[in-house]
Design a protein around this motif. Structure first.
Motif, PDB file in Angstrom:
ATOM      1  N   PRO A 131     -11.171  13.233  -1.025  1.00 35.66           N
ATOM      2  CA  PRO A 131     -12.220  13.319  -2.044  1.00 35.66           C
ATOM      3  C   PRO A 131     -11.758  12.803  -3.412  1.00 35.66           C
ATOM      4  N   GLU A 132     -12.721  12.253  -4.170  1.00 32.11           N
ATOM      5  CA  GLU A 132     -12.389  11.777  -5.515  1.00 32.11           C
ATOM      6  C   GLU A 132     -12.413  12.916  -6.521  1.00 32.11           C
ATOM      7  N   PRO A 197      -6.851   4.759   1.284  1.00 35.77           N
ATOM      8  CA  PRO A 197      -7.345   4.012   0.124  1.00 35.77           C
ATOM      9  C   PRO A 197      -8.373   4.837  -0.643  1.00 35.77           C
ATOM     10  N   GLY A 198      -8.560   4.527  -1.914  1.00 34.92           N
ATOM     11  CA  GLY A 198      -9.622   5.220  -2.644  1.00 34.92           C
ATOM     12  C   GLY A 198      -9.564   5.010  -4.137  1.00 34.92           C
ATOM     13  N   ARG A 199     -10.619   5.495  -4.791  1.00 28.00           N
ATOM     14  CA  ARG A 199     -10.698   5.356  -6.246  1.00 28.00           C
ATOM     15  C   ARG A 199      -9.965   6.496  -6.934  1.00 28.00           C
ATOM     16  N   SER A 215      -8.413   1.547  -8.195  1.00 24.92           N
ATOM     17  CA  SER A 215      -8.207   1.938  -6.799  1.00 24.92           C
ATOM     18  C   SER A 215      -6.734   1.937  -6.440  1.00 24.92           C
ATOM     19  N   GLN A 216      -6.411   2.803  -5.508  1.00 28.93           N
ATOM     20  CA  GLN A 216      -5.030   2.845  -5.006  1.00 28.93           C
ATOM     21  C   GLN A 216      -5.063   2.888  -3.479  1.00 28.93           C
ATOM     22  N   VAL A 217      -3.948   2.497  -2.891  1.00 29.25           N
ATOM     23  CA  VAL A 217      -3.757   2.779  -1.466  1.00 29.25           C
ATOM     24  C   VAL A 217      -2.475   3.591  -1.353  1.00 29.25           C
ATOM     25  N   GLU A 218      -2.605   4.772  -0.758  1.00 28.10           N
ATOM     26  CA  GLU A 218      -1.483   5.656  -0.510  1.00 28.10           C
ATOM     27  C   GLU A 218      -1.029   5.416   0.927  1.00 28.10           C
ATOM     28  N   GLY A 219       0.245   5.593   1.174  1.00 29.38           N
ATOM     29  CA  GLY A 219       0.689   5.496   2.561  1.00 29.38           C
ATOM     30  C   GLY A 219       1.841   6.470   2.772  1.00 29.38           C
ATOM     31  N   ALA A 313       6.814   7.933   1.457  1.00 31.21           N
ATOM     32  CA  ALA A 313       5.460   7.782   0.915  1.00 31.21           C
ATOM     33  C   ALA A 313       5.468   6.660  -0.112  1.00 31.21           C
ATOM     34  N   PHE A 314       4.330   6.025  -0.254  1.00 28.10           N
ATOM     35  CA  PHE A 314       4.215   4.998  -1.290  1.00 28.10           C
ATOM     36  C   PHE A 314       2.789   4.981  -1.823  1.00 28.10           C
ATOM     37  N   GLY A 315       2.626   4.428  -2.997  1.00 29.05           N
ATOM     38  CA  GLY A 315       1.291   4.311  -3.576  1.00 29.05           C
ATOM     39  C   GLY A 315       1.222   3.040  -4.397  1.00 29.05           C
ATOM     40  N   MET A 316       0.109   2.300  -4.220  1.00 28.60           N
ATOM     41  CA  MET A 316       0.019   1.040  -4.972  1.00 28.60           C
ATOM     42  C   MET A 316      -1.358   0.875  -5.608  1.00 28.60           C
ATOM     43  N   GLY A 317      -1.377   0.172  -6.709  1.00 27.48           N
ATOM     44  CA  GLY A 317      -2.647  -0.141  -7.366  1.00 27.48           C
ATOM     45  C   GLY A 317      -3.271  -1.329  -6.664  1.00 27.48           C
ATOM     46  N   VAL A 318      -4.566  -1.242  -6.362  1.00 30.58           N
ATOM     47  CA  VAL A 318      -5.226  -2.303  -5.599  1.00 30.58           C
ATOM     48  C   VAL A 318      -5.615  -3.492  -6.477  1.00 30.58           C
TER      49      VAL A 318
END
Ligand code: PHE
Length: 345
Positions: A131-132, A197-199, A215-219, A313-318
């Motif tokens: 959820p956002e 992924p999400g905002r 937006s980001q994508v978490e992994g 874990a990683f997180g990136m800006g889309v």
């Protein structure tokens, strides 16, 4: 009566001239040649007329009837012809090429998210969403950032105006996609391989390089014996698939409370090949994401035994990816709905 016939003849012709439709013509026919018309009445009553007058009157009336009938048929033909021409002229030519209508296209962010997720899906990751509007608990506490933790200052937070009975305000717009980590870990057990992924939202003034929503994508991957080498191999492969096979990756130490050790990953600049240019700000490197080994406390807090399991874990800006790729000089273009920009991708 002869006199009447002459007047009738003149009036009928004059009226006929003005008629422009078949319906009006039918009206004209009824009033001058119909069963109740004056002319037909006269013809029908000829028997009562004195013999001396009958011949002349009869011949004149019949003559007028013939004349009106022929005027009627000429007029009818003309009107029908005109109508036909009009229809001919206005008919739709179905052999003409159609008006092409603009097909829509996916938003540049959506396309990039798909591209990123596809790469991880091909490596066995599963896509989930969170959820956002998020609880402070998932956004901060379970990620090793209890109340008062200085790292919270790094996430300019939009708090939701919602108060509990005890006066707390625990609801916020998520500042990153990392809360999907505890959400997934709580509900499932390893092995876990997920991209989310999400905002995300930050309470910030906007300018060419800052948006309050992006937006980001978490992994993340959790299993027995996951090590930093898995993180490195996975993200190196990802970077090469996204930015080209000859990309180099640089891992540098960074700090995020929910990973230990933490790192920041950069690729060698695909514009200058690492020599230094405007895109990489003369450094030769472009930072693309934050990552690390999931902190044992985070695992424990979600019911996963850190002595048995580990994870990265990683997180990136889309938006950053197309910004770099296409040289987009203002992040605000992404969400200002200018079709001249959006249609280009
Ligand atoms: N959530 C971090 C951010 O938004 C990025 C990150 C994700 C770092 C996962 C490490 C691990 O900055």
């Amino acid at each position: 009566m002869l006199d009447q016939l002459e007047k009738l003849a003149a009036r009928a012709s004059a009226e006929l001239q003005k008629i422009a439709s078949l319906e009006d013509l039918e009206g004209w026919r009824v009033s001058y040649l119909g069963r109740k018309s004056r002319l037909i009445e006269i013809l029908r009553s000829l028997g009562d007329v004195a013999v001396e007058e009958r011949r002349e009157l009869g011949s004149r009336a019949n003559q007028l009837k013939n004349s009106l009938e022929s005027q009627l048929s000429i007029k009818k033909e003309r009107l029908e012809q005109a109508l036909h021409q009009l229809l001919e002229h206005n008919k739709i030519d179905i052999t003409l090429p159609g008006e092409p209508y603009q097909p829509g296209n996916l938003h540049l962010t959506t396309k990039t998210v798909k591209e990123i997720c596809d790469i991880f899906v091909s490596m066995g990751f599963q896509v989930v969403e969170g959820p956002e509007v998020e609880w402070e608990r998932y956004n901060f506490e379970m990620l090793n950032m209890p109340a008062g933790h200085p790292a919270r200052d790094g996430f300019a937070t939009l708090w939701v105006d919602y108060q509990t009975k005890t006066g707390a305000r625990p609801m916020l717009m998520r500042t990153h996609t990392s809360p999907t980590q505890p959400r997934v870990m709580e509900k499932s057990s390893p092995p876990i391989r997920v991209v989310a992924p999400g905002r995300v939202y930050r309470y910030e003034a906007t300018d060419a390089t800052h948006e309050w929503m992006f937006s980001q994508v978490e992994g993340f991957a959790i299993d027995k014996n996951i090590t930093m080498a898995d993180l490195k191999g996975t993200l190196f492969e990802f970077a090469r698939r996204l930015f080209g096979q000859d990309r180099k990756c640089r891992f540098r130490v960074d700090y995020f409370p929910f990973v230990e050790p933490g790192c920041e990953i950069a690729i060698d600049c695909f514009m200058c090949g690492g020599k230094g240019c405007r895109l990489c700000k003369e450094s030769g490197w472009i930072e693309i994401l934050g990552a690390g080994m999931i902190h044992p406390e985070v695992l424990r807090g979600c019911g996963i035994d850190p002595d048995e399991y580990s994870g990265f874990a990683f997180g990136m800006g889309v938006e950053r990816i197309p910004i770099l790729r296409y040289g987009i000089d203002d992040i605000r273009l992404f969400y200002s709905n200018d079709l001249r920009f959006l249609k280009q991708f």
